[in-house]
Design an enzyme around this catalytic site. Structure first.
Site, short mmCIF file in Angstrom:
data_model
loop_
_atom_site.label_atom_id
_atom_site.label_comp_id
_atom_site.label_asym_id
_atom_site.label_seq_id
_atom_site.Cartn_x
_atom_site.Cartn_y
_atom_site.Cartn_z
N LYS A 75 6.41 0.37 -14.25
CA LYS A 75 5.90 0.71 -12.92
C LYS A 75 5.38 2.13 -12.96
O LYS A 75 5.86 2.95 -13.74
CB LYS A 75 7.03 0.60 -11.88
CG LYS A 75 6.52 0.28 -10.50
CD LYS A 75 6.16 -1.19 -10.40
CE LYS A 75 5.66 -1.57 -9.04
NZ LYS A 75 5.55 -3.04 -8.92
P1 NAD Z 1 -0.22 -3.04 0.64
O1 NAD Z 1 -0.32 -1.57 0.53
O2 NAD Z 1 -1.44 -3.87 0.48
O3 NAD Z 1 0.40 -3.41 2.07
C1 NAD Z 1 1.62 -2.89 2.53
C2 NAD Z 1 1.79 -3.33 3.98
O4 NAD Z 1 3.08 -2.91 4.43
C3 NAD Z 1 0.78 -2.71 4.92
O5 NAD Z 1 0.40 -3.69 5.90
C4 NAD Z 1 1.57 -1.58 5.60
O6 NAD Z 1 1.06 -1.28 6.89
C5 NAD Z 1 2.91 -2.26 5.69
N1 NAD Z 1 4.03 -1.34 5.89
C6 NAD Z 1 4.30 -0.17 5.26
N2 NAD Z 1 5.44 0.36 5.75
C7 NAD Z 1 5.90 -0.52 6.68
C8 NAD Z 1 7.03 -0.54 7.52
N3 NAD Z 1 7.93 0.42 7.50
N4 NAD Z 1 7.18 -1.62 8.36
C9 NAD Z 1 6.28 -2.63 8.39
N5 NAD Z 1 5.20 -2.64 7.60
C10 NAD Z 1 5.01 -1.60 6.76
O7 NAD Z 1 0.93 -3.49 -0.37
P2 NAD Z 1 1.14 -4.91 -1.05
O8 NAD Z 1 0.42 -4.93 -2.34
O9 NAD Z 1 0.91 -5.96 -0.03
O10 NAD Z 1 2.70 -4.83 -1.42
C11 NAD Z 1 3.71 -5.12 -0.47
C12 NAD Z 1 5.02 -5.32 -1.20
O11 NAD Z 1 4.87 -6.39 -2.15
C13 NAD Z 1 5.52 -4.13 -2.01
O12 NAD Z 1 6.93 -4.11 -1.98
C14 NAD Z 1 5.05 -4.45 -3.41
O13 NAD Z 1 5.84 -3.81 -4.40
C15 NAD Z 1 5.26 -5.94 -3.45
N6 NAD Z 1 4.45 -6.64 -4.45
C16 NAD Z 1 3.09 -6.55 -4.46
C17 NAD Z 1 2.37 -7.27 -5.42
C18 NAD Z 1 0.86 -7.29 -5.42
O14 NAD Z 1 0.28 -8.08 -6.18
N7 NAD Z 1 0.19 -6.51 -4.61
C19 NAD Z 1 3.04 -8.03 -6.38
C20 NAD Z 1 4.44 -8.10 -6.34
C21 NAD Z 1 5.13 -7.40 -5.37
#
Ligand code: NAD
Length: 407
Positions: free
Chosen positions: A97
């Site tokens: 990461k």
């Molecule tokens: P992103 O940046 O696209 O979206 C994050 C979202 O969370 C946004 O809508 C933001 O407004 C919201 N957010 C942030 N803080 C918040 C809070 N306190 N309360 C409510 N909403 C909040 O990120 P993403 O890529 O969608 O990732 C989201 C999660 O999924 C993370 O934990 C990430 O590690 C995990 N993840 C992502 C992927 C991927 O392919 N993008 C893969 C595996 C895991």
């Protein structure tokens, strides 16, 4: 949290003390200083982290996160979870990461580009398509990956698409990668809903409407489920009869956040998590299901789309309750890294697959991992998280045993 989980599972698997240290601690922790120029001419220096957890099964693989709360400990925990996630899905990777403690929401596109390019340049000695491959995570996206790929390729003198996954399709990205994590979450949530014989129009609440949350929502709505509540960092909205997913989509296209969306009632974001529903999907930040709200949850399925959304203490409460079907994060959100693996394979062989092939393969791998976790939980009379972690960790332990300890 990651260490607590590891220690508990190591006890459960009776892993000898001498082996634990090798499996638990990251192989490499890299921190570089990343100087870059802001739009106003000021030069600031950020700390850029990368943690490569183990190198036993192949290159390391994992996202790059831009968020103010990033630090080396958080990155190390996320790298460790990536290791178990890749092993559980049978991918030939160790976990990794990366992250920079910055607030991408307050930065211009030019600033993000300069920061990303400098971070990539500083990381060049430590990454490569056969060494360590990055992907998007919170606060980063396809464009970030395009800048990284360009920076890395420019120094080599030719295009090296396999240096990152989750890049735009035009420059070697895979069809389906952008939607993969969210669609994978929706696929597994649907499997759990079917298994529990819950209604076909089950109610779903989603925290976070970024890449993962939004695609999970669109995919679940398409399958006939009702998305009754969503939140992002600005606010939360709720409608018992179901939010109109097309309106939500159109709003996000033009506003990028929930601010100003009037298709539902305002609700306190914490209250949203404890509303009655069939499936609750935390898809934002970590530790949102904790000892304060775990006993109040009213969902039947907890689909952990985010990494580490449930604290160790909350997990104990959920185990005690025994009435919530947990799809643990290392299984639930693994659709992203599985299609990243497909993207990397397509880059290495310079031969690309259709979207139908991608999702067919994705659902097959996800379905197998889901069945395996359920079988393990049943056989060992344990919870889904312990079963998933035990499967992932024991694969890494076995690989290290077979390769042996270099004297
Ligand atoms: P992103 O940046 O696209 O979206 C994050 C979202 O969370 C946004 O809508 C933001 O407004 C919201 N957010 C942030 N803080 C918040 C809070 N306190 N309360 C409510 N909403 C909040 O990120 P993403 O890529 O969608 O990732 C989201 C999660 O999924 C993370 O934990 C990430 O590690 C995990 N993840 C992502 C992927 C991927 O392919 N993008 C893969 C595996 C895991």
């Amino acid at each position: 949290m990651a260490c607590q989980q590891f220690d508990a599972v190591a006890d459960y698997l009776e892993i000898p003390e001498v082996v634990r240290g090798r499996v638990k601690w990251p192989k490499r922790l890299i921190t570089v200083s990343v100087p870059f120029e802001k739009d106003n001419g000021e030069v600031v220096v950020y700390a850029g982290h990368r943690v490569q957890h183990h190198l036993t099964l192949g290159p390391t693989k994992g996202g790059l996160r831009y968020h103010p709360a990033v630090d080396q400990g958080e990155v190390a925990a996320l790298a460790m979870w990536m290791s178990w996630k890749c092993a559980l899905a049978g991918l030939p990777y160790g976990g990794a990461k990366g992250g920079i403690a910055c607030d991408p929401l307050t930065m211009s596109s030019g600033e993000l580009e300069r920061l990303t390019r400098r971070y990539t340049a500083e990381m060049i000695p430590f990454i490569g398509p056969h060494t360590d491959v990055m992907a998007p995570d919170m606060g980063t996206n396809e464009q970030t990956m395009a800048w990284m790929m360009d920076t890395y390729s420019t120094q080599a003198g030719h295009a090296i698409p396999g240096i990152v996954t989750g890049k735009p399709v035009t420059i070697g990205g895979s069809l389906g990668r952008k939607e993969a994590t969210g669609r994978g979450v929706a696929f597994l949530t649907g499997r759990a809903i079917d298994l529990l014989k819950l209604p076909h129009d089950s109610r779903v609440i989603i925290q976070g409407f970024g890449n993962v949350g939004s695609y999970a929502a669109y995919s679940l709505a398409k399958q006939g489920y009702r998305i009754i509540g969503v939140s992002d960092h600005t606010r939360a909205v709720f409608r018992e009869g179901g939010l109109n997913i097309n309106d939500l989509h159109a709003h996000f296209q033009s506003h990028a956040t929930l601010e100003g969306f009037c298709g539902g009632d305002e609700i306190d974001p914490q209250e949203l998590l404890i509303q009655p529903c069939e499936a609750l999907i935390p898809a934002a930040v970590d530790r949102v299901i904790n000892d304060k709200n775990a006993h109040k949850l009213q969902c039947k399925v907890l689909a952990e789309a985010a990494n580490g959304p449930t604290t160790f203490e909350a997990d104990a409460i959920l185990r005690e309750r025994g009435d919530i079907f947990v799809i643990p994060d290392i299984l639930c959100n693994s659709g992203g890294v599985i299609v990243s693996y497909f993207e990397w394979v397509q880059n290495l062989q310079t031969f690309f697959w259709s979207e139908v092939e991608i999702f067919d393969k994705l659902y097959r791998v996800l379905g197998q991992a889901f069945d395996q976790v359920l079988r393990e939980a049943k056989a060992r009379q344990t919870d889904h998280r312990t079963a998933a972690l035990a499967l992932g960790i024991s694969k890494v332990v076995e690989a290290k045993r077979l390769r042996g300890l270099f004297p």
